[in-house]
Design a protein around this motif. Structure first.
Motif, PDB file in Angstrom:
ATOM      1  N   THR A  17      48.325  44.788  32.439  1.00 50.64           N
ATOM      2  CA  THR A  17      47.784  45.963  33.120  1.00 50.64           C
ATOM      3  C   THR A  17      46.270  45.907  33.156  1.00 50.64           C
ATOM      4  OG1 THR A  17      49.685  47.315  32.475  1.00 50.64           O
ATOM      5  CG2 THR A  17      47.666  48.485  33.091  1.00 50.64           C
ATOM      6  N   THR A  18      45.685  45.488  32.012  1.00 53.25           N
ATOM      7  CA  THR A  18      44.227  45.398  31.943  1.00 53.25           C
ATOM      8  C   THR A  18      43.693  44.371  32.922  1.00 53.25           C
ATOM      9  OG1 THR A  18      44.278  46.043  29.608  1.00 53.25           O
ATOM     10  CG2 THR A  18      42.277  44.966  30.413  1.00 53.25           C
ATOM     11  N   VAL A  19      44.391  43.235  33.016  1.00 52.18           N
ATOM     12  CA  VAL A  19      43.946  42.174  33.916  1.00 52.18           C
ATOM     13  C   VAL A  19      44.064  42.609  35.367  1.00 52.18           C
ATOM     14  CG1 VAL A  19      44.480  39.860  34.767  1.00 52.18           C
ATOM     15  CG2 VAL A  19      44.483  40.320  32.309  1.00 52.18           C
ATOM     16  N   LEU A  20      45.140  43.337  35.697  1.00 52.27           N
ATOM     17  CA  LEU A  20      45.393  43.736  37.072  1.00 52.27           C
ATOM     18  C   LEU A  20      44.707  45.036  37.458  1.00 52.27           C
ATOM     19  CD1 LEU A  20      49.204  42.863  37.348  1.00 52.27           C
ATOM     20  CD2 LEU A  20      47.236  41.497  38.090  1.00 52.27           C
ATOM     21  N   ALA A  21      44.068  45.709  36.505  1.00 52.52           N
ATOM     22  CA  ALA A  21      43.416  46.987  36.793  1.00 52.52           C
ATOM     23  C   ALA A  21      42.320  46.800  37.844  1.00 52.52           C
ATOM     24  CB  ALA A  21      42.834  47.572  35.516  1.00 52.52           C
ATOM     25  N   GLU A  22      42.203  47.787  38.687  1.00 53.70           N
ATOM     26  CA  GLU A  22      41.219  47.747  39.765  1.00 53.70           C
ATOM     27  C   GLU A  22      40.156  48.813  39.523  1.00 53.70           C
ATOM     28  OE1 GLU A  22      41.184  47.967  44.684  1.00 53.70           O
ATOM     29  OE2 GLU A  22      43.069  48.146  43.543  1.00 53.70           O
ATOM     30  N   THR A  23      38.958  48.510  39.946  1.00 53.72           N
ATOM     31  CA  THR A  23      37.865  49.476  39.843  1.00 53.72           C
ATOM     32  C   THR A  23      37.479  49.950  41.244  1.00 53.72           C
ATOM     33  OG1 THR A  23      36.978  48.522  37.797  1.00 53.72           O
ATOM     34  CG2 THR A  23      35.478  49.875  39.113  1.00 53.72           C
ATOM     35  N   ALA A  43      45.295  55.115  43.275  1.00 55.70           N
ATOM     36  CA  ALA A  43      45.067  54.275  42.094  1.00 55.70           C
ATOM     37  C   ALA A  43      46.329  54.189  41.236  1.00 55.70           C
ATOM     38  CB  ALA A  43      43.907  54.842  41.288  1.00 55.70           C
ATOM     39  N   LYS A  44      46.374  53.141  40.432  1.00 54.39           N
ATOM     40  CA  LYS A  44      47.491  52.915  39.506  1.00 54.39           C
ATOM     41  C   LYS A  44      47.025  53.228  38.082  1.00 54.39           C
ATOM     42  CE  LYS A  44      47.677  48.586  40.497  1.00 54.39           C
ATOM     43  NZ  LYS A  44      46.485  48.558  41.379  1.00 54.39           N
ATOM     44  N   VAL A  45      47.982  53.296  37.194  1.00 49.57           N
ATOM     45  CA  VAL A  45      47.661  53.482  35.776  1.00 49.57           C
ATOM     46  C   VAL A  45      46.763  52.328  35.319  1.00 49.57           C
ATOM     47  CG1 VAL A  45      48.612  53.511  33.430  1.00 49.57           C
ATOM     48  CG2 VAL A  45      49.773  54.758  35.269  1.00 49.57           C
ATOM     49  N   GLY A  46      45.689  52.653  34.660  1.00 49.74           N
ATOM     50  CA  GLY A  46      44.753  51.647  34.181  1.00 49.74           C
ATOM     51  C   GLY A  46      43.582  51.409  35.130  1.00 49.74           C
ATOM     52  N   ASP A  47      43.706  51.856  36.371  1.00 50.14           N
ATOM     53  CA  ASP A  47      42.599  51.688  37.314  1.00 50.14           C
ATOM     54  C   ASP A  47      41.424  52.582  36.912  1.00 50.14           C
ATOM     55  OD1 ASP A  47      44.022  49.863  38.760  1.00 50.14           O
ATOM     56  OD2 ASP A  47      44.494  51.193  40.440  1.00 50.14           O
TER      57      ASP A  47
END
Length: 206
Positions: A17-23, A43-47
């Motif tokens: 999730t951390t790797v795929l998180a978007e800003t 946005a998704k969880v972790g974004d």
């Protein structure tokens, strides 16, 4: 050290999730406008939503769909971010999405920016759209105050006018004797003996 299969799965899922998180970078007041740009994101969880303050003195304050310009009691708030004119340093404030099933609503708490449409949404839905949220914000503006009536001045009734002093003077002159009339009368009377003498001499000559 031994890890259970379940713990390993959670760890891997968290790392993925951390790797795929978007800003998402959202500008606040770019070009001195009263706008968040973009006005909404999905946005998704972790974004991460990173708000970059570009001008004036704005906030990113959480609200609700029904009350766009009112502070949510347990919501997040960036506080006021003052940006001096001519600066090239723009502060940034971020939030991380922990639940992507519930929309998040934000506004600028600088009056009257929200009432002019300075609002932002995360994950709006088909029922609760950004457009409706923005319309709610615009509708929350207080009604325009009625201007006080202009001062009025009383006017003379129709057909009347101020006294004409020239006409009054002319009327007074018409009622008085013309200048020099007395002298003319006396000259006429004093000439009668001369006329009478002439008549008598003429008669004797006949």
């Amino acid at each position: 050290m031994r890890f259970s299969t379940g713990a390993a799965f959670v760890f891997l899922a968290s790392a993925l999730t951390t790797v795929l998180a978007e800003t998402f970078v959202v500008t606040v007041g770019k070009n001195a406008s009263l706008l968040f740009e973009p006005t909404s994101v999905t946005a998704k969880v972790g974004d991460v939503i990173a708000f970059q303050f570009m001008s004036k003195n704005h906030t990113v304050t959480q609200s609700t769909f029904d009350n766009p310009c009112a502070v949510k009691a347990d919501g997040v708030d960036s506080g006021y971010q003052f940006i001096p004119q001519g600066t090239n340093v723009f502060p940034q404030w971020s939030i991380t999405v922990n639940n992507d099933t519930a929309p998040l609503w934000f506004f600028c708490n600088q009056k009257p920016h929200c009432e002019r449409g300075m609002v932002f949404a995360v994950n709006p839905t088909a029922e609760k759209t950004f457009e409706k949220f923005n319309a709610n914000a615009l509708a929350s503006a207080p009604p325009a105050t009625t201007a006080a009536p202009a001062a009025t001045t009383s006017a003379a009734p129709t057909g009347t006018s101020a006294p004409d002093t020239g006409a009054a003077n002319a009327a007074a002159g018409a009622l008085s004797s013309p200048a020099g009339s007395g002298a003319m009368s006396r000259a006429s009377i004093s000439g009668w003996p001369v006329v009478l003498a002439s008549v008598i001499i003429g008669a004797l000559a006949l």
